[in-house]
Write an enzyme that holds these catalytic residues in place. Sequence first.
Site, PDB file in Angstrom:
ATOM      1  N   ASP A  12       0.877  -1.176   0.000  1.00 32.39           N
ATOM      2  CA  ASP A  12       0.000   0.000   0.000  1.00 32.39           C
ATOM      3  C   ASP A  12       0.912   1.223   0.000  1.00 32.39           C
ATOM      4  O   ASP A  12       2.114   1.119   0.254  1.00 32.39           O
ATOM      5  CB  ASP A  12      -0.893  -0.014   1.255  1.00 32.39           C
ATOM      6  CG  ASP A  12      -1.812   1.208   1.330  1.00 32.39           C
ATOM      7  OD1 ASP A  12      -2.373   1.605   0.300  1.00 32.39           O
ATOM      8  OD2 ASP A  12      -1.952   1.784   2.426  1.00 32.39           O
ATOM      9  N   SER A  13       0.328   2.385  -0.264  1.00 36.66           N
ATOM     10  CA  SER A  13       1.091   3.619  -0.167  1.00 36.66           C
ATOM     11  C   SER A  13       1.649   3.793   1.244  1.00 36.66           C
ATOM     12  O   SER A  13       2.635   4.501   1.436  1.00 36.66           O
ATOM     13  CB  SER A  13       0.190   4.807  -0.484  1.00 36.66           C
ATOM     14  OG  SER A  13      -0.897   4.822   0.416  1.00 36.66           O
ATOM     15  N   CYS A  75      -4.451  -1.332  -2.065  1.00 33.55           N
ATOM     16  CA  CYS A  75      -4.601   0.107  -2.247  1.00 33.55           C
ATOM     17  C   CYS A  75      -5.506   0.326  -3.465  1.00 33.55           C
ATOM     18  O   CYS A  75      -5.185  -0.132  -4.561  1.00 33.55           O
ATOM     19  CB  CYS A  75      -3.217   0.704  -2.498  1.00 33.55           C
ATOM     20  SG  CYS A  75      -3.219   2.453  -2.894  1.00 33.55           S
ATOM     21  N   GLU A 153      -2.219   7.567   8.607  1.00 27.41           N
ATOM     22  CA  GLU A 153      -0.777   7.365   8.451  1.00 27.41           C
ATOM     23  C   GLU A 153      -0.018   7.949   9.643  1.00 27.41           C
ATOM     24  O   GLU A 153       1.015   7.434  10.057  1.00 27.41           O
ATOM     25  CB  GLU A 153      -0.344   8.058   7.154  1.00 27.41           C
ATOM     26  CG  GLU A 153       0.816   7.471   6.456  1.00 27.41           C
ATOM     27  CD  GLU A 153       0.677   5.978   6.138  1.00 27.41           C
ATOM     28  OE1 GLU A 153       1.725   5.343   6.222  1.00 27.41           O
ATOM     29  OE2 GLU A 153      -0.420   5.463   5.843  1.00 27.41           O
ATOM     30  N   CYS A 185     -11.018   3.510   0.347  1.00 23.79           N
ATOM     31  CA  CYS A 185      -9.572   3.617   0.551  1.00 23.79           C
ATOM     32  C   CYS A 185      -9.251   2.722   1.729  1.00 23.79           C
ATOM     33  O   CYS A 185      -9.994   2.699   2.720  1.00 23.79           O
ATOM     34  CB  CYS A 185      -9.191   5.064   0.856  1.00 23.79           C
ATOM     35  SG  CYS A 185      -7.508   5.276   1.498  1.00 23.79           S
ATOM     36  N   HIS A 187      -7.150   2.874   4.007  1.00 23.68           N
ATOM     37  CA  HIS A 187      -6.884   3.534   5.295  1.00 23.68           C
ATOM     38  C   HIS A 187      -8.167   3.727   6.112  1.00 23.68           C
ATOM     39  O   HIS A 187      -8.120   3.793   7.337  1.00 23.68           O
ATOM     40  CB  HIS A 187      -6.257   4.919   5.073  1.00 23.68           C
ATOM     41  CG  HIS A 187      -4.799   4.889   4.704  1.00 23.68           C
ATOM     42  ND1 HIS A 187      -4.352   4.532   3.451  1.00 23.68           N
ATOM     43  CD2 HIS A 187      -3.686   5.199   5.420  1.00 23.68           C
ATOM     44  CE1 HIS A 187      -3.028   4.615   3.417  1.00 23.68           C
ATOM     45  NE2 HIS A 187      -2.606   5.019   4.594  1.00 23.68           N
TER      46      HIS A 187
HETATM   47  N1  DGL Z   1      -4.762   3.318   0.962  1.00 21.26           N
HETATM   48  C1  DGL Z   1      -4.834   3.803  -0.343  1.00 21.26           C
HETATM   49  C2  DGL Z   1      -6.085   3.465  -1.101  1.00 21.26           C
HETATM   50  O1  DGL Z   1      -6.742   2.492  -0.802  1.00 21.26           O
HETATM   51  C3  DGL Z   1      -4.325   5.156  -0.703  1.00 21.26           C
HETATM   52  C4  DGL Z   1      -4.167   6.241   0.262  1.00 21.26           C
HETATM   53  C5  DGL Z   1      -3.261   7.269  -0.383  1.00 21.26           C
HETATM   54  O2  DGL Z   1      -2.079   7.003  -0.409  1.00 21.26           O
HETATM   55  O3  DGL Z   1      -3.761   8.285  -0.895  1.00 21.26           O
HETATM   56  O4  DGL Z   1      -6.424   4.129  -2.057  1.00 21.26           O
END
Ligand code: DGL
Length: 265
Positions: A12-13, A75, A153, A185, A187
Amino acid sequence: MNVQGLPIGVFDSGLGGLSVLRSLRAMLPIEDVLYYADSAHCPYGLRAPEEILNRSVAITGTLVERGAKLVVVACNTATSVALQELRARFGVPIVGLVPAVKPAVAVTRSGRIGVLATPRTACGETLAELIRRHANGTAVITVPAPGLADLVEAGYTAGPEVEGVLRPLLDPLVASGIDTLVLGCTHYPFLRDAIRLLVGPDIAVIDSGEAIARRTWDVLATHGRLRTGAEHGGLSLLTSGEANAVGATASRLLGEPVTASHLLV
Ligand code: DGL
């Protein structure tokens, strides 16, 4: 070692994909997981597609070199930009994830659903195509949420900072009559309690974690790559970010001690 004993690669990011890891562990508890958090480049949601693609290729290459028998792109943003290219380039199965629009359409009674997503996912073709294919008359209201992944994050999952970002995003959605909210997302599942407080008990809040874990199980089974045995799978966490800080936030998010190692790719 035979292929079944090799780890599942996940990236993931940053640490949002740990919400996917939780679902993977629930369904595949004996699998080892090698997780790469691209924390030095988080968030992806505001980056150019070429950059997200390059990062995704480099990270997947590293996971495969280190023995990943399957890679989960945990992600939505990276999936929408890079999934096809990753599948074309690498010889291991690649599982991606998309916002849970289809399941949301299946459960809505009001005929209105909301999708909370990063700016890149919100304006991307993948989400537009999902809506075209599955909305089926349901009104889908997409809300880009810049800054929300960054809070997770940084380890914030509740409190005034979180409420301050969430309230202006969620109040109009609730007022518009949605009865289902898609967390688009990885997160955002870490913000589920804070979101629940703001949207109230009557709006269903859904994410893609369980579906992607089921899909991963299916793909491993199809390829004869499911691990067998009774032991518990382990987690190795690699990051492009500062290892101590990333390890501390990962521990907080997962509720268990996690150590991260720094690796630039
Ligand atoms: N967790 C990521 C997603 O599902 C991206 C969050 C990000 O880096 O902008 O899109």
